[in-house]
Design a protein around this motif. Structure first.
Motif, PDB file in Angstrom:
ATOM      1  N   LEU A 294       0.834  -1.199   0.000  1.00 19.29           N
ATOM      2  CA  LEU A 294       0.000   0.000   0.000  1.00 19.29           C
ATOM      3  C   LEU A 294       0.873   1.256   0.000  1.00 19.29           C
ATOM      4  CD1 LEU A 294      -2.965   1.017   0.220  1.00 19.29           C
ATOM      5  CD2 LEU A 294      -2.614   1.082   2.703  1.00 19.29           C
ATOM      6  N   TRP A 295       1.927   1.238   0.787  1.00 18.75           N
ATOM      7  CA  TRP A 295       2.850   2.384   0.858  1.00 18.75           C
ATOM      8  C   TRP A 295       3.499   2.633  -0.503  1.00 18.75           C
ATOM      9  CZ3 TRP A 295       3.749   5.880   4.644  1.00 18.75           C
ATOM     10  CH2 TRP A 295       4.893   6.692   4.523  1.00 18.75           C
ATOM     11  N   ASN A 296       3.974   1.567  -1.141  1.00 17.02           N
ATOM     12  CA  ASN A 296       4.626   1.712  -2.449  1.00 17.02           C
ATOM     13  C   ASN A 296       3.627   2.132  -3.526  1.00 17.02           C
ATOM     14  OD1 ASN A 296       7.212   1.060  -1.526  1.00 17.02           O
ATOM     15  ND2 ASN A 296       6.832  -1.138  -1.755  1.00 17.02           N
ATOM     16  N   ALA A 297       2.392   1.658  -3.416  1.00 20.06           N
ATOM     17  CA  ALA A 297       1.365   2.083  -4.366  1.00 20.06           C
ATOM     18  C   ALA A 297       1.136   3.586  -4.252  1.00 20.06           C
ATOM     19  CB  ALA A 297       0.068   1.320  -4.109  1.00 20.06           C
ATOM     20  N   ALA A 298       1.099   4.092  -3.023  1.00 17.90           N
ATOM     21  CA  ALA A 298       0.919   5.528  -2.817  1.00 17.90           C
ATOM     22  C   ALA A 298       2.110   6.314  -3.361  1.00 17.90           C
ATOM     23  CB  ALA A 298       0.733   5.813  -1.332  1.00 17.90           C
ATOM     24  N   ARG A 299       3.307   5.785  -3.184  1.00 18.69           N
ATOM     25  CA  ARG A 299       4.504   6.457  -3.729  1.00 18.69           C
ATOM     26  C   ARG A 299       4.414   6.574  -5.256  1.00 18.69           C
ATOM     27  NH1 ARG A 299       9.876   3.715  -1.791  1.00 18.69           N
ATOM     28  NH2 ARG A 299      10.680   5.400  -3.091  1.00 18.69           N
ATOM     29  N   PHE A 300       3.946   5.491  -5.903  1.00 18.72           N
ATOM     30  CA  PHE A 300       3.819   5.557  -7.360  1.00 18.72           C
ATOM     31  C   PHE A 300       2.787   6.601  -7.773  1.00 18.72           C
ATOM     32  CE2 PHE A 300       0.961   4.300 -10.815  1.00 18.72           C
ATOM     33  CZ  PHE A 300       1.811   4.556 -11.887  1.00 18.72           C
ATOM     34  N   ILE A 412      -0.332   8.261   4.823  1.00 17.44           N
ATOM     35  CA  ILE A 412      -0.451   8.450   3.370  1.00 17.44           C
ATOM     36  C   ILE A 412      -1.444   9.575   3.068  1.00 17.44           C
ATOM     37  CG2 ILE A 412      -1.174   7.363   1.213  1.00 17.44           C
ATOM     38  CD1 ILE A 412      -0.229   4.684   2.390  1.00 17.44           C
ATOM     39  N   TRP A 413      -2.547   9.594   3.813  1.00 14.25           N
ATOM     40  CA  TRP A 413      -3.573  10.621   3.599  1.00 14.25           C
ATOM     41  C   TRP A 413      -2.987  12.025   3.708  1.00 14.25           C
ATOM     42  CZ3 TRP A 413      -8.651  10.304   2.148  1.00 14.25           C
ATOM     43  CH2 TRP A 413      -9.452  11.416   2.345  1.00 14.25           C
ATOM     44  N   ALA A 414      -2.076  12.205   4.663  1.00 13.35           N
ATOM     45  CA  ALA A 414      -1.483  13.526   4.873  1.00 13.35           C
ATOM     46  C   ALA A 414      -0.680  13.985   3.670  1.00 13.35           C
ATOM     47  CB  ALA A 414      -0.592  13.504   6.115  1.00 13.35           C
ATOM     48  N   ALA A 415      -0.239  13.043   2.823  1.00 12.53           N
ATOM     49  CA  ALA A 415       0.556  13.390   1.654  1.00 12.53           C
ATOM     50  C   ALA A 415      -0.284  13.594   0.396  1.00 12.53           C
ATOM     51  CB  ALA A 415       1.607  12.305   1.387  1.00 12.53           C
ATOM     52  N   LEU A 416      -1.582  13.286   0.461  1.00 18.01           N
ATOM     53  CA  LEU A 416      -2.430  13.413  -0.723  1.00 18.01           C
ATOM     54  C   LEU A 416      -2.738  14.882  -1.014  1.00 18.01           C
ATOM     55  CD1 LEU A 416      -5.047  10.524  -0.313  1.00 18.01           C
ATOM     56  CD2 LEU A 416      -2.876  10.508  -1.554  1.00 18.01           C
ATOM     57  N   PRO A 417      -2.925  15.221  -2.284  1.00 15.44           N
ATOM     58  CA  PRO A 417      -3.292  16.595  -2.633  1.00 15.44           C
ATOM     59  C   PRO A 417      -4.731  16.899  -2.243  1.00 15.44           C
ATOM     60  CG  PRO A 417      -3.311  15.212  -4.588  1.00 15.44           C
ATOM     61  CD  PRO A 417      -2.749  14.368  -3.491  1.00 15.44           C
TER      62      PRO A 417
END
Length: 591
Positions: A294-300, A412-417
């Motif tokens: 999940l973390w790597n998917a968010a990075r992509f 991850i949410w904190a990094a989303l636009p």
């Protein structure tokens, strides 16, 4: 039972009291030796033998604890239990799974008066005071009584009971005592009664029943409308965790190694109410791997954001079929997950969301999105539309996963636009994803493509083709609609199946190696050596499956097995035979 007098021969110092006749005043150990000696002298001792047994000891000083009659405080429970029993029978409080209602009813119908006094150092002290004349005064005043309620002796001459309430008595007050009760506080008015009580089935009587009885008696309301009982967490092999066996798994150590979210997910996926589960290293590793995925998917997704400003809105319709597909699948999974949560099917909810995120979102949609975003000829509008679909799907996946994986999803949410989070700063307070409209056509078409790629990948494995080698694939479309799907998904199929697609309606299928796919018959164009290798592998697998099926048939034909084996074991072997025969049929169909 027979109305006999209650005789205790030990005083509070473990010495023989006046009830012990000639042995009065002796220490318990000295008295035992003297009693044996006197029995021997009288000729009344028949024999002596060692008798190994568990001897209770004080955890603080190690002193042996002796059973002894003493005055105790009791709560009369019959009227309390009747009200708590009626709440369940009349449906005001529901127990899940329902089979535990019988356990609850059995306890409450056969309840005894409750000994609530305990001789411990810490706890709620029993609010009773004794005067020198033996009178007892009970009060709810925190300062204690001003005088003896019977004879009027002043408070200075009264002594408070040293016993404390049973831990389960104090715990039984928890639903309302934590909210400011007995005062009518804002918290008490807002949060009591509570809604769902979740706990282990092994303390249904010890805790749940006590909360029900005390809640009804002290507040005139059931403390919760639903009791959800989870099972026990067992060690590998299904045995109960025990310090003496050395098979206890320390959650703090697991969190340090695997992460809190991995532990939470492993404890939730595949579980059902009231049933025990096994916590294994493999299950924990799988959950940790999912968190990493999940973390790597968010990075992509975050790294694939196109340059510049978006010429399209995040709410614009998807331009790619796969974008429409993932949005439709999200709607379906959200509907399923919401339904399962409403029904308190927590294990099913966790499994559905995890499987969707791992397989459909990460393994398939993001691979489709990668291919699309790499196309140099893709217009800026289409590129941005695909990225908006990807980041929007990621946001909804995080919403669905948050209840069981709160830490990695919040990070991850904190990094989303902002366009993905709709301005909601914290995921824990964000809205639950909406149940979007379904696009059945997109689901059907992309589902066919995914199934086709899976079949071709299996075909490559059976043929022993190296993973990086691209091979020609012949396809005879089963219909005009299938031919259209093949043409539209050609680039995705060729990239993800590592083949060069050849759609030749005049091609003649070979005698071996042809497989049926959702889009038509397909076969790989391989050399003679590869064909021979594949044929040998096929023959070997057929022989292995045939041998296994023959062994199960022989077992099921054995009368001794059918008579002696449990029905569940027999049914399992029958199911195993059916599975083997199905695999054989599929394998022979590819010859």
């Amino acid at each position: 039972r027979h109305g006999l007098p209650l005789i205790s021969v030990l005083d509070e110092e473990a010495r023989i009291n006046e009830q012990g006749g000639a042995f009065a005043g002796l220490d318990r150990y000295d008295a035992r030796a003297r009693i044996v000696a006197e029995l021997t002298a009288l000729g009344d001792l028949e024999s002596e033998q060692d008798h190994p047994m568990v001897v209770g000891q004080c955890e603080r000083c190690g002193t042996v604890i002796e059973p002894r009659l003493s005055v105790q405080w009791f709560v009369r429970t019959r009227s309390l239990a009747d009200r708590a029993l009626a709440s369940v029978r009349e449906g005001r409080t529901r127990i899940l799974p329902a089979r535990f209602e019988k356990v609850y009813v059995h306890w409450m119908e056969n309840i005894h008066d409750w000994a609530v006094g305990r001789q411990l150092w810490w706890g709620h002290r029993i609010p009773a005071w004794f005067c020198p004349d033996g009178h007892i005064t009970v009060t709810d005043d925190p300062a204690g009584p001003a005088a003896c309620g019977t004879c009027g002796r002043p408070a200075s001459e009264l002594t408070q009971e040293s016993d404390i309430f049973d831990t389960w008595f104090s715990s039984g007050l928890w639903p309302f005592s934590t909210l400011g009760w007995p005062d009518n506080t804002d918290d008490f008015a807002r949060f009591y009664p509570t809604s769902v009580m979740e706990t282990g089935y092994d303390i249904l009587f010890f805790w749940v029943a006590r909360m029900m009885m005390l809640g009804l008696f002290l507040t005139d309301s059931e403390p919760f409308h639903t009791v959800y009982l989870h099972g026990l967490v067992r060690a590998q092999g299904g045995v109960k965790m025990s310090k003496t066996k050395g098979n206890v798994m320390d959650p703090v150590e697991i969190i340090d190694e695997m992460g809190a979210d991995a532990l939470r997910l492993a404890l939730t996926v595949g579980t059902s109410a009231g049933n025990d589960q096994r916590l294994t290293a493999a299950k924990l590793e799988g959950s940790r791997n999912f968190a990493n995925k999940l973390w790597n998917a968010a990075r992509f997704v975050l790294g694939a954001r196109p340059d510049g400003e978006s010429p399209v809105s995040a709410s614009d319709g998807a331009t790619a079929l796969t974008d429409a597909w993932i949005r439709s699948r999200l709607g379906a999974v959200t509907d399923d997950a919401t339904h399962r949560l409403d029904a308190l099917d927590l294990g099913g909810y966790a499994s559905v969301v995890r499987d969707f995120a791992w397989s459909e979102f990460c393994d398939w949609y993001l691979e489709f999105a990668k291919l699309r975003l790499r196309q140099a000829e893709l217009s800026p509008e289409d590129r941005w539309a695909t990225w908006h679909a990807a980041v929007g799907a990621l946001a909804d996946v995080l919403r669905l996963l948050h209840p069981i994986m709160p830490f990695v999803t919040e990070e991850i949410w904190a990094a989303l636009p902002a366009e993905a989070t709709a301005g909601e700063t914290l995921l824990m307070t964000a809205r639950w994803p909406a149940r979007g409209a379904r696009n059945r056509a997109a689901e059907r078409q992309v589902g066919q493509v995914i199934s086709f790629i899976r079949v071709v990948r299996n075909l490559r494995t059976e043929a022993g083709i190296q993973a990086g080698r691209r091979t020609a694939l012949q396809v005879l479309s089963s219909s005009q609609a299938a031919a259209i799907v093949l043409a539209e998904a050609r680039s995705e199929i060729e990239a993800l199946a590592r083949v060069a697609l050849v759609a030749d309606s005049d091609a003649t299928p070979p005698e071996q190696g042809v497989v049926a796919t959702p889009l038509g018959a397909a076969w790989l164009e391989v050399g003679a050596d590869q064909a021979a290798t594949a044929a040998d592998r096929q023959a070997g697998r057929l022989a292995s499956l045939s041998g296994a099926a023959d062994r199960v048939r022989a077992l099921l034909a054995d009368a001794r097995f059918l008579v002696g084996a449990p029905p569940a074991v027999i049914e399992r072997e029958r199911q195993r035979l059916a599975d083997l025969e199905e695999q054989l049929g599929q394998l022979r169909g590819t010859d």
